[in-house]
Design a protein around this motif. Sequence first.
Motif, PDB file in Angstrom:
ATOM      1  N   UNK A  36      13.117  -8.918   8.102  1.00  0.00           N
ATOM      2  CA  UNK A  36      11.811  -8.945   7.481  1.00  0.00           C
ATOM      3  C   UNK A  36      10.767  -9.162   8.566  1.00  0.00           C
ATOM      4  N   UNK A  37       9.518  -8.869   8.215  1.00  0.00           N
ATOM      5  CA  UNK A  37       8.446  -9.180   9.145  1.00  0.00           C
ATOM      6  C   UNK A  37       7.200  -9.586   8.375  1.00  0.00           C
ATOM      7  N   UNK A  38       6.386 -10.364   9.052  1.00  0.00           N
ATOM      8  CA  UNK A  38       5.130 -10.789   8.467  1.00  0.00           C
ATOM      9  C   UNK A  38       4.041 -10.720   9.517  1.00  0.00           C
ATOM     10  N   UNK A  39       3.085  -9.836   9.277  1.00  0.00           N
ATOM     11  CA  UNK A  39       1.934  -9.703  10.157  1.00  0.00           C
ATOM     12  C   UNK A  39       0.862 -10.691   9.709  1.00  0.00           C
ATOM     13  N   UNK A  40      -0.068 -11.006  10.604  1.00  0.00           N
ATOM     14  CA  UNK A  40      -1.140 -11.944  10.247  1.00  0.00           C
ATOM     15  C   UNK A  40      -1.881 -11.486   8.988  1.00  0.00           C
ATOM     16  N   UNK A  41      -2.041 -12.415   8.072  1.00  0.00           N
ATOM     17  CA  UNK A  41      -2.788 -12.184   6.831  1.00  0.00           C
ATOM     18  C   UNK A  41      -2.148 -11.122   5.941  1.00  0.00           C
ATOM     19  N   UNK A  42      -0.862 -10.899   6.123  1.00  0.00           N
ATOM     20  CA  UNK A  42      -0.143  -9.960   5.262  1.00  0.00           C
ATOM     21  C   UNK A  42       1.097 -10.626   4.704  1.00  0.00           C
ATOM     22  N   UNK A  43       1.631 -10.030   3.663  1.00  0.00           N
ATOM     23  CA  UNK A  43       2.837 -10.565   3.054  1.00  0.00           C
ATOM     24  C   UNK A  43       4.072 -10.221   3.853  1.00  0.00           C
ATOM     25  N   UNK A  44       5.160 -10.888   3.539  1.00  0.00           N
ATOM     26  CA  UNK A  44       6.412 -10.627   4.236  1.00  0.00           C
ATOM     27  C   UNK A  44       7.058  -9.380   3.639  1.00  0.00           C
ATOM     28  N   UNK A  45       7.470  -8.459   4.495  1.00  0.00           N
ATOM     29  CA  UNK A  45       8.045  -7.198   4.022  1.00  0.00           C
ATOM     30  C   UNK A  45       9.405  -6.950   4.656  1.00  0.00           C
ATOM     31  N   UNK A  46      10.243  -6.272   3.892  1.00  0.00           N
ATOM     32  CA  UNK A  46      11.563  -5.935   4.375  1.00  0.00           C
ATOM     33  C   UNK A  46      11.474  -4.729   5.293  1.00  0.00           C
ATOM     34  N   UNK A  47      11.983  -4.874   6.489  1.00  0.00           N
ATOM     35  CA  UNK A  47      11.993  -3.780   7.465  1.00  0.00           C
ATOM     36  C   UNK A  47      13.251  -2.939   7.286  1.00  0.00           C
ATOM     37  N   UNK A  48      14.371  -3.598   7.186  1.00  0.00           N
ATOM     38  CA  UNK A  48      15.651  -2.906   7.044  1.00  0.00           C
ATOM     39  C   UNK A  48      16.707  -3.893   6.578  1.00  0.00           C
ATOM     40  N   UNK A  49      17.727  -3.366   5.924  1.00  0.00           N
ATOM     41  CA  UNK A  49      18.885  -4.201   5.632  1.00  0.00           C
ATOM     42  C   UNK A  49      20.162  -3.404   5.775  1.00  0.00           C
ATOM     43  N   UNK A  50      21.259  -4.113   5.975  1.00  0.00           N
ATOM     44  CA  UNK A  50      22.562  -3.473   6.154  1.00  0.00           C
ATOM     45  C   UNK A  50      23.577  -4.238   5.314  1.00  0.00           C
ATOM     46  N   UNK A  84       7.304   1.875  19.419  1.00  0.00           N
ATOM     47  CA  UNK A  84       6.581   0.794  18.762  1.00  0.00           C
ATOM     48  C   UNK A  84       5.081   1.063  18.696  1.00  0.00           C
ATOM     49  N   UNK A  85       4.492   0.598  17.611  1.00  0.00           N
ATOM     50  CA  UNK A  85       3.073   0.780  17.355  1.00  0.00           C
ATOM     51  C   UNK A  85       2.408  -0.588  17.208  1.00  0.00           C
ATOM     52  N   UNK A  86       1.117  -0.676  17.443  1.00  0.00           N
ATOM     53  CA  UNK A  86       0.435  -1.968  17.257  1.00  0.00           C
ATOM     54  C   UNK A  86       0.635  -2.544  15.859  1.00  0.00           C
ATOM     55  N   UNK A  87       0.767  -1.684  14.883  1.00  0.00           N
ATOM     56  CA  UNK A  87       0.965  -2.176  13.508  1.00  0.00           C
ATOM     57  C   UNK A  87       2.357  -2.766  13.276  1.00  0.00           C
ATOM     58  N   UNK A  88       3.235  -2.654  14.256  1.00  0.00           N
ATOM     59  CA  UNK A  88       4.540  -3.316  14.168  1.00  0.00           C
ATOM     60  C   UNK A  88       4.451  -4.775  14.598  1.00  0.00           C
ATOM     61  N   UNK A  89       3.299  -5.178  15.092  1.00  0.00           N
ATOM     62  CA  UNK A  89       3.109  -6.567  15.511  1.00  0.00           C
ATOM     63  C   UNK A  89       3.286  -7.503  14.325  1.00  0.00           C
ATOM     64  N   UNK A  90       4.186  -8.460  14.490  1.00  0.00           N
ATOM     65  CA  UNK A  90       4.495  -9.380  13.398  1.00  0.00           C
ATOM     66  C   UNK A  90       5.514 -10.401  13.888  1.00  0.00           C
ATOM     67  N   UNK A  91       5.729 -11.406  13.055  1.00  0.00           N
ATOM     68  CA  UNK A  91       6.870 -12.288  13.253  1.00  0.00           C
ATOM     69  C   UNK A  91       8.028 -11.681  12.476  1.00  0.00           C
ATOM     70  N   UNK A  92       9.142 -11.510  13.142  1.00  0.00           N
ATOM     71  CA  UNK A  92      10.314 -10.891  12.539  1.00  0.00           C
ATOM     72  C   UNK A  92      11.345 -11.964  12.205  1.00  0.00           C
ATOM     73  N   UNK A  93      11.883 -11.873  11.002  1.00  0.00           N
ATOM     74  CA  UNK A  93      12.855 -12.839  10.507  1.00  0.00           C
ATOM     75  C   UNK A  93      14.142 -12.133  10.111  1.00  0.00           C
ATOM     76  N   UNK A  94      15.260 -12.808  10.293  1.00  0.00           N
ATOM     77  CA  UNK A  94      16.502 -12.280   9.754  1.00  0.00           C
ATOM     78  C   UNK A  94      16.938 -13.121   8.556  1.00  0.00           C
ATOM     79  N   UNK A  95      17.682 -12.487   7.664  1.00  0.00           N
ATOM     80  CA  UNK A  95      18.114 -13.141   6.435  1.00  0.00           C
ATOM     81  C   UNK A  95      19.482 -12.614   6.046  1.00  0.00           C
ATOM     82  N   UNK A  96      20.200 -13.389   5.248  1.00  0.00           N
ATOM     83  CA  UNK A  96      21.544 -12.984   4.853  1.00  0.00           C
ATOM     84  C   UNK A  96      21.902 -13.561   3.491  1.00  0.00           C
ATOM     85  N   UNK A  97      22.806 -12.857   2.815  1.00  0.00           N
ATOM     86  CA  UNK A  97      23.292 -13.348   1.525  1.00  0.00           C
ATOM     87  C   UNK A  97      24.691 -12.806   1.297  1.00  0.00           C
ATOM     88  N   UNK A  98      25.552 -13.627   0.722  1.00  0.00           N
ATOM     89  CA  UNK A  98      26.915 -13.219   0.402  1.00  0.00           C
ATOM     90  C   UNK A  98      26.868 -12.461  -0.925  1.00  0.00           C
TER      91      UNK A  98
END
Length: 122
Positions: A36-50, A84-98
């Motif tokens: 996931x990623x979250x850019x300044x003043x934007x919501x957290x969005x899913x980038x990809x999952x596997x 990469x583009x400037x709009x890819x600037x964000x904090x990137x998070x990883x997440x997992x679930x069984x």
Amino acid sequence: VQLQASGGGLVQAGGSLRLSCAASGRNTSDYIMAWFRQAPEKGRECVAHIRWNGDTYYQESVKGRFTISRDNGKNTMDLQMGSLKPEDTAVYYCAAKNSILASTSFWWYTYRGQGTQVTVSS
């Protein structure tokens, strides 16, 4: 399960970065894992999952530029980011679930790591 994301940094537009997410505490080979990623003043969005079987999902804006992968033997997941583009600037998070299911909702995932900053300069 503890998740630790790494690999962020500052890169020029058009460049590449590789993010890694290391899982510890349990084998995650049958988990769905996501970035996931979250850019300044934007919501957290899913980038990809596997999913556990290797099935992948990509957000439309990163298709063809990002590649998600996992190494079950090492209990890790990577995100190779290119063009990469400037709009890819964000904090990137990883997440997992069984789970054999999939979701693009950050809060659906049981385990969520701290983020790594990606900054793309123009």
